[in-house]
Design a protein around this motif. Structure first.
Motif, PDB file in Angstrom:
ATOM      1  N   TYR A 152       0.755  -1.785  -0.193  1.00 13.95           N
ATOM      2  CA  TYR A 152      -0.323   0.245   0.299  1.00 13.95           C
ATOM      3  C   TYR A 152       1.365   1.351  -0.388  1.00 13.95           C
ATOM      4  O   TYR A 152       1.642   1.623   0.837  1.00 13.95           O
ATOM      5  CB  TYR A 152      -0.788  -0.045   0.895  1.00 13.95           C
ATOM      6  CG  TYR A 152      -2.159  -0.813   1.695  1.00 13.95           C
ATOM      7  CD1 TYR A 152      -2.461  -0.876   0.476  1.00 13.95           C
ATOM      8  CD2 TYR A 152      -1.778  -2.047   2.364  1.00 13.95           C
ATOM      9  CE1 TYR A 152      -3.911  -1.757   0.696  1.00 13.95           C
ATOM     10  CE2 TYR A 152      -3.072  -3.136   2.378  1.00 13.95           C
ATOM     11  CZ  TYR A 152      -4.150  -3.342   1.367  1.00 13.95           C
ATOM     12  OH  TYR A 152      -4.785  -4.529   1.161  1.00 13.95           O
TER      13      TYR A 152
ATOM     14  N   VAL B  85       3.148  -5.409   2.457  1.00 16.63           N
ATOM     15  CA  VAL B  85       2.178  -5.891   2.868  1.00 16.63           C
ATOM     16  C   VAL B  85       2.220  -7.530   2.910  1.00 16.63           C
ATOM     17  O   VAL B  85       1.686  -8.028   4.412  1.00 16.63           O
ATOM     18  CB  VAL B  85       0.766  -5.135   3.110  1.00 16.63           C
ATOM     19  CG1 VAL B  85       0.491  -4.816   3.949  1.00 16.63           C
ATOM     20  CG2 VAL B  85       0.306  -5.316   1.656  1.00 16.63           C
TER      21      VAL B  85
ATOM     22  N   GLY C 136      -4.610  -7.317  10.696  1.00 11.57           N
ATOM     23  CA  GLY C 136      -3.188  -7.323   9.822  1.00 11.57           C
ATOM     24  C   GLY C 136      -2.061  -7.927   9.440  1.00 11.57           C
ATOM     25  O   GLY C 136      -1.166  -7.147   8.579  1.00 11.57           O
ATOM     26  N   CYS C 137      -2.584  -8.883   9.283  1.00 18.09           N
ATOM     27  CA  CYS C 137      -0.808  -9.595   8.594  1.00 18.09           C
ATOM     28  C   CYS C 137      -1.420 -10.470   7.346  1.00 18.09           C
ATOM     29  O   CYS C 137      -0.807 -10.206   6.219  1.00 18.09           O
ATOM     30  CB  CYS C 137      -0.460 -11.313   9.032  1.00 18.09           C
ATOM     31  SG  CYS C 137      -2.556 -12.145   9.324  1.00 18.09           S
ATOM     32  N   GLY C 138      -2.544  -9.316   6.679  1.00 21.03           N
ATOM     33  CA  GLY C 138      -2.034  -9.231   5.427  1.00 21.03           C
ATOM     34  C   GLY C 138      -3.482 -10.394   4.214  1.00 21.03           C
ATOM     35  O   GLY C 138      -3.594 -10.195   3.220  1.00 21.03           O
ATOM     36  N   LYS C 139      -4.152 -10.978   5.715  1.00 20.79           N
ATOM     37  CA  LYS C 139      -5.428 -12.113   5.242  1.00 20.79           C
ATOM     38  C   LYS C 139      -6.285 -10.968   3.843  1.00 20.79           C
ATOM     39  O   LYS C 139      -6.675 -11.778   3.092  1.00 20.79           O
ATOM     40  CB  LYS C 139      -5.694 -12.380   6.118  1.00 20.79           C
ATOM     41  CG  LYS C 139      -5.432 -12.917   7.384  1.00 20.79           C
ATOM     42  CD  LYS C 139      -6.040 -13.745   8.201  1.00 20.79           C
ATOM     43  CE  LYS C 139      -6.615 -12.565   9.490  1.00 20.79           C
ATOM     44  NZ  LYS C 139      -6.107 -11.543  10.122  1.00 20.79           N
ATOM     45  N   SER C 140      -6.778 -10.593   4.342  1.00 26.18           N
ATOM     46  CA  SER C 140      -7.697  -9.616   3.483  1.00 26.18           C
ATOM     47  C   SER C 140      -6.975  -8.783   1.988  1.00 26.18           C
ATOM     48  O   SER C 140      -7.855  -9.660   1.397  1.00 26.18           O
ATOM     49  CB  SER C 140      -8.728  -8.148   4.539  1.00 26.18           C
ATOM     50  OG  SER C 140      -9.164  -8.915   5.392  1.00 26.18           O
ATOM     51  N   THR C 141      -6.121  -8.592   2.231  1.00 27.43           N
ATOM     52  CA  THR C 141      -5.398  -8.103   1.399  1.00 27.43           C
ATOM     53  C   THR C 141      -5.177  -9.692   0.378  1.00 27.43           C
ATOM     54  O   THR C 141      -5.266  -9.559  -1.220  1.00 27.43           O
ATOM     55  CB  THR C 141      -3.713  -7.785   1.256  1.00 27.43           C
ATOM     56  OG1 THR C 141      -3.940  -6.466   2.490  1.00 27.43           O
ATOM     57  CG2 THR C 141      -2.882  -7.434  -0.186  1.00 27.43           C
TER      58      THR C 141
ATOM     59  N   GLU D  59      -4.076   2.702  -3.742  1.00 25.72           N
ATOM     60  CA  GLU D  59      -2.607   3.400  -3.053  1.00 25.72           C
ATOM     61  C   GLU D  59      -2.240   1.465  -2.803  1.00 25.72           C
ATOM     62  O   GLU D  59      -1.180   1.547  -3.146  1.00 25.72           O
ATOM     63  CB  GLU D  59      -2.255   4.110  -1.972  1.00 25.72           C
ATOM     64  CG  GLU D  59      -3.035   3.180  -0.802  1.00 25.72           C
ATOM     65  CD  GLU D  59      -4.889   3.848  -1.000  1.00 25.72           C
ATOM     66  OE1 GLU D  59      -5.484   4.420  -1.521  1.00 25.72           O
ATOM     67  OE2 GLU D  59      -5.079   3.818   0.329  1.00 25.72           O
TER      68      GLU D  59
HETATM   69  N1  ADP Z   1      -5.947   0.913   2.194  1.00 25.84           N
HETATM   70  C1  ADP Z   1      -5.239   0.456   2.731  1.00 25.84           C
HETATM   71  N2  ADP Z   1      -3.907   1.318   3.137  1.00 25.84           N
HETATM   72  C2  ADP Z   1      -2.449   1.605   3.150  1.00 25.84           C
HETATM   73  N3  ADP Z   1      -2.988   0.239   4.579  1.00 25.84           N
HETATM   74  C3  ADP Z   1      -3.677  -0.468   4.647  1.00 25.84           C
HETATM   75  C4  ADP Z   1      -4.759  -0.495   3.528  1.00 25.84           C
HETATM   76  N4  ADP Z   1      -5.628  -1.910   4.164  1.00 25.84           N
HETATM   77  C5  ADP Z   1      -4.880  -2.367   5.123  1.00 25.84           C
HETATM   78  N5  ADP Z   1      -4.023  -1.664   4.967  1.00 25.84           N
HETATM   79  C6  ADP Z   1      -2.462  -2.012   5.819  1.00 25.84           C
HETATM   80  O1  ADP Z   1      -2.425  -3.345   5.292  1.00 25.84           O
HETATM   81  C7  ADP Z   1      -2.450  -4.551   6.258  1.00 25.84           C
HETATM   82  C8  ADP Z   1      -2.460  -5.670   6.290  1.00 25.84           C
HETATM   83  O2  ADP Z   1      -4.074  -5.547   6.247  1.00 25.84           O
HETATM   84  P1  ADP Z   1      -5.256  -6.253   5.713  1.00 25.84           P
HETATM   85  O3  ADP Z   1      -4.574  -7.242   4.982  1.00 25.84           O
HETATM   86  O4  ADP Z   1      -6.613  -5.842   5.689  1.00 25.84           O
HETATM   87  O5  ADP Z   1      -5.102  -7.499   6.774  1.00 25.84           O
HETATM   88  P2  ADP Z   1      -5.818  -8.883   7.508  1.00 25.84           P
HETATM   89  O6  ADP Z   1      -7.391  -9.114   7.000  1.00 25.84           O
HETATM   90  O7  ADP Z   1      -4.927 -10.003   7.890  1.00 25.84           O
HETATM   91  O8  ADP Z   1      -6.249  -8.380   9.256  1.00 25.84           O
HETATM   92  C9  ADP Z   1      -2.811  -3.777   8.031  1.00 25.84           C
HETATM   93  O9  ADP Z   1      -1.138  -3.661   7.774  1.00 25.84           O
HETATM   94  C10 ADP Z   1      -2.713  -2.402   7.197  1.00 25.84           C
HETATM   95  O10 ADP Z   1      -2.753  -2.261   7.856  1.00 25.84           O
END
Ligand code: ADP
Ligand code: MG
Lengths: 258, 278
Positions: free
Chosen positions: A19, A24, A45-50, A64
């Motif tokens: 991001y 991430v 915050g480990c990146g699962k959703s990402t 971003e």
């Molecule tokens: N739109 C964004 N802009 C900047 N950082 C992001 C954004 N979305 C997520 N992050 C960061 O990316 C990391 C992984 O997020 P995410 O994939 O949501 O984690 P999880 O689903 O495992 O909790 C986190 O540190 C989060 O703060």
């Protein structure tokens, strides 16, 4: 660009995601077998959703966010390739997002939204039958059958979560990515969704992010454990639950660390 | 218990005073209009033409009411598509953040231009150059320009206020952008857009300056025609007072303007309520 050996798998290779300038996901490689349930675990915050959002290319809707390296193949298709038909990919690889949102329309129209878009309007009778069966499967039918035409925005968050699952199912996807789909559900509704997942497995490949270790133990065939954007552990349910090598993963799985 | 500090007491007093004055002022103004104008505000005042000599000393203000309403309608035909469309462009399609902020600054500057300048521009451009003459069309276009920046800014904000997660939720189903815009974004933004519309109409309907040289005449017989001048409430009021024709009628006219706006606002609020429910 070599097609993967087993073309029925989802194959993630050396994936890097950032991001802005903040990385991430770092060199994430994983494979998700067809018609199995893979639980994705790891601290917040480990990146699962990402990771899920890369697989159906909804990540790029965040301005971003950037995939800076690696490849993802779904059934042999290189889905990150610029020529990929994103709409058909998103239909084929459905996602149930972490935050369930109602579209500003009736419950009925919410369920039918994606399906109608891809396949056109149906006869009223046919549409009602499909809606009923979808709502039945997610365990929402009894709660909403008398108000299908009223606004979906007044549903509770637990009801919305099930509505969103039905909405994704209506697209008839081959892969379903579920991001904490039971986080707002009571044990009874959770059991309904877990049963649904077991049924879907006959035809659909499922990736599910969950914070519920017991749930992962119950429903998953495979487990992928992420720590700080890297793969800490991957294997079958029994392998990871029984004999994780990484000490942090072991502490997490035993409930000492959350 | 600690003793309140003097500065705190002072600030609290000032804030209360500001609040009371802010609330009391509009009440006082409307009350004053009611007291001075209500006596003349009869049914026939609303549905009759100005009469007497000079016209306006007797009779009613029907043509001014209709003229103002018609001008606003013509203006909205211009302002709604351009304002909502422009807001949609800035919020959803604009390729760069920088272009977006420049465009936004330009529109804000436009919203701050005194309305007499709109009148002057309308006179030069529509009345003279485009040969529309002093007419409902020319004045409506000018009012459209007056309303446009307000509507554009509020629309852009309305669209931007719809969380990006809705966009992702909609597009994640494999739908295209038009489905997102028409079925989710617009319905979710329309309550705020309506609020902007109310603001814009309220501002435009009471301004005399934009229509003074472009649309209005003091007195006129006959119906509404796009190429003919019209009477309007604010200009009628202006003439009644500036020519010392009838102060009673001036207050009654002002009251009609205020009540008309109140009814318009009420209707918009009811509509908003209904939209929230759906
Ligand atoms: N739109 C964004 N802009 C900047 N950082 C992001 C954004 N979305 C997520 N992050 C960061 O990316 C990391 C992984 O997020 P995410 O994939 O949501 O984690 P999880 O689903 O495992 O909790 C986190 O540190 C989060 O703060
Ligand atoms: Mg998450």
């Amino acid at each position: 660009m070599t097609p993967t050996a087993n073309t029925s798998w989802i194959q993630v290779e050396s994936l890097d995601v950032a991001y802005g300038n903040a990385p991430v996901l770092h060199q994430v490689s994983a494979s998700f077998p067809e018609r199995q349930v893979t639980a994705i675990l790891g601290p917040s915050g480990c990146g699962k959703s990402t990771l899920l959002r890369v697989i159906n290319r909804t990540l790029e809707l965040t301005p971003e966010a950037r995939v800076t390296g690696g490849q993802v193949h779904v059934k042999g298709r290189n889905i990150l390739h610029p020529s990929e038909d994103i709409r058909s990919l998103r239909k084929q690889v459905g996602i149930v997002q972490q935050r369930p949102l109602a579209f500003p329309m009736s419950i009925q129209e919410n369920v039918d939204f994606g399906r109608r878009h891809h396949h056109g309007r149906l006869q009223r009778k046919e549409r009602d039958r499909i809606t009923a069966s979808l709502l039945e499967r997610v365990g929402l039918w009894d709660e909403v059958k008398h108000r299908l035409d009223s606004s979906a925005t007044r549903l509770s968050i637990g009801q919305l979560q099930r509505l969103c699952i039905a909405r994704t199912l209506a697209n008839d996807p081959d892969v379903i990515l579920m991001d904490e789909p039971c986080s707002a559900l009571d044990p009874e509704s959770t059991a309904t969704i877990e049963t649904l997942i077991q049924e879907l497995k006959a035809t659909v490949t499922i990736l599910i992010v969950t914070h519920n270790i017991a749930q992962a133990r119950r429903i998953s065939d495979q487990i992928l454990f992420l720590l700080d954007g890297t793969v800490a552990e991957a294997g079958t349910n029994a392998e990871v639950m029984g004999a994780a090598r990484n000490p942090r993963v072991r502490r997490f799985l035993s409930g000492e660390e959350g | 218990m600690t003793r309140p500090r003097p500065l705190d007491v002072l600030f609290r007093g000032l804030i209360w005073a500001a609040g009371i004055v802010g609330m009391a002022l509009p009440v006082w103004i409307v009350g004053f209009l009611l007291v001075r104008g209500a006596g003349r505000l009869t049914w026939s005042f609303l549905v009759d033409h100005p009469r007497g000599y000079p016209p306006g000393t007797e009779g009613g203000i029907l043509p001014a009411i209709l003229g103002s309403a018609a001008l606003i309608l013509v203006g909205l035909v211009i302002a709604i598509p351009l304002g909502v469309g422009g807001g949609l462009y800035l919020a959803e399609f604009c390729p760069s953040k920088r272009l977006q902020s420049y465009a936004r600054a330009a529109v804000e500057a436009l919203a701050g231009v005194p309305s007499i300048l709109y009148g002057l521009f309308g006179f030069a451009c529509f009345v003279v150059f485009l040969r529309m003459g002093i007419s409902l069309l020319a004045g409506g276009l000018v009012l459209g320009l007056v309303m446009l920046p307000i509507l554009l800014i509020t629309s852009q904000e309305a669209f931007a206020a719809v969380a990006a997660q809705y966009r992702e939720a909609t597009l994640s189903l494999g739908t295209d952008r038009s489905a997102w815009i028409f079925w989710v974004l617009l319905p979710k933004a329309r309550v705020r857009i309506l609020a902007g519309l109310v603001l814009a109409v309220g501002h435009a309907v009471g301004s005399a300056a934009p229509v003074l040289f472009t649309a209005s005449v003091y007195f006129r017989r006959g119906g509404l025609h796009l190429d003919q001048p019209v009477m309007t409430l604010p200009t009628h009021l202006y003439f009644l007072v500036s020519e010392a024709i009838s102060f009673d009628h001036a207050f009654a006219t002002a009251l009609v303007l205020v009540l008309g706006l109140a009814i318009f606002n009420g209707a918009a609020m009811a509509l908003r309520h209904q939209m929230r429910d759906s």
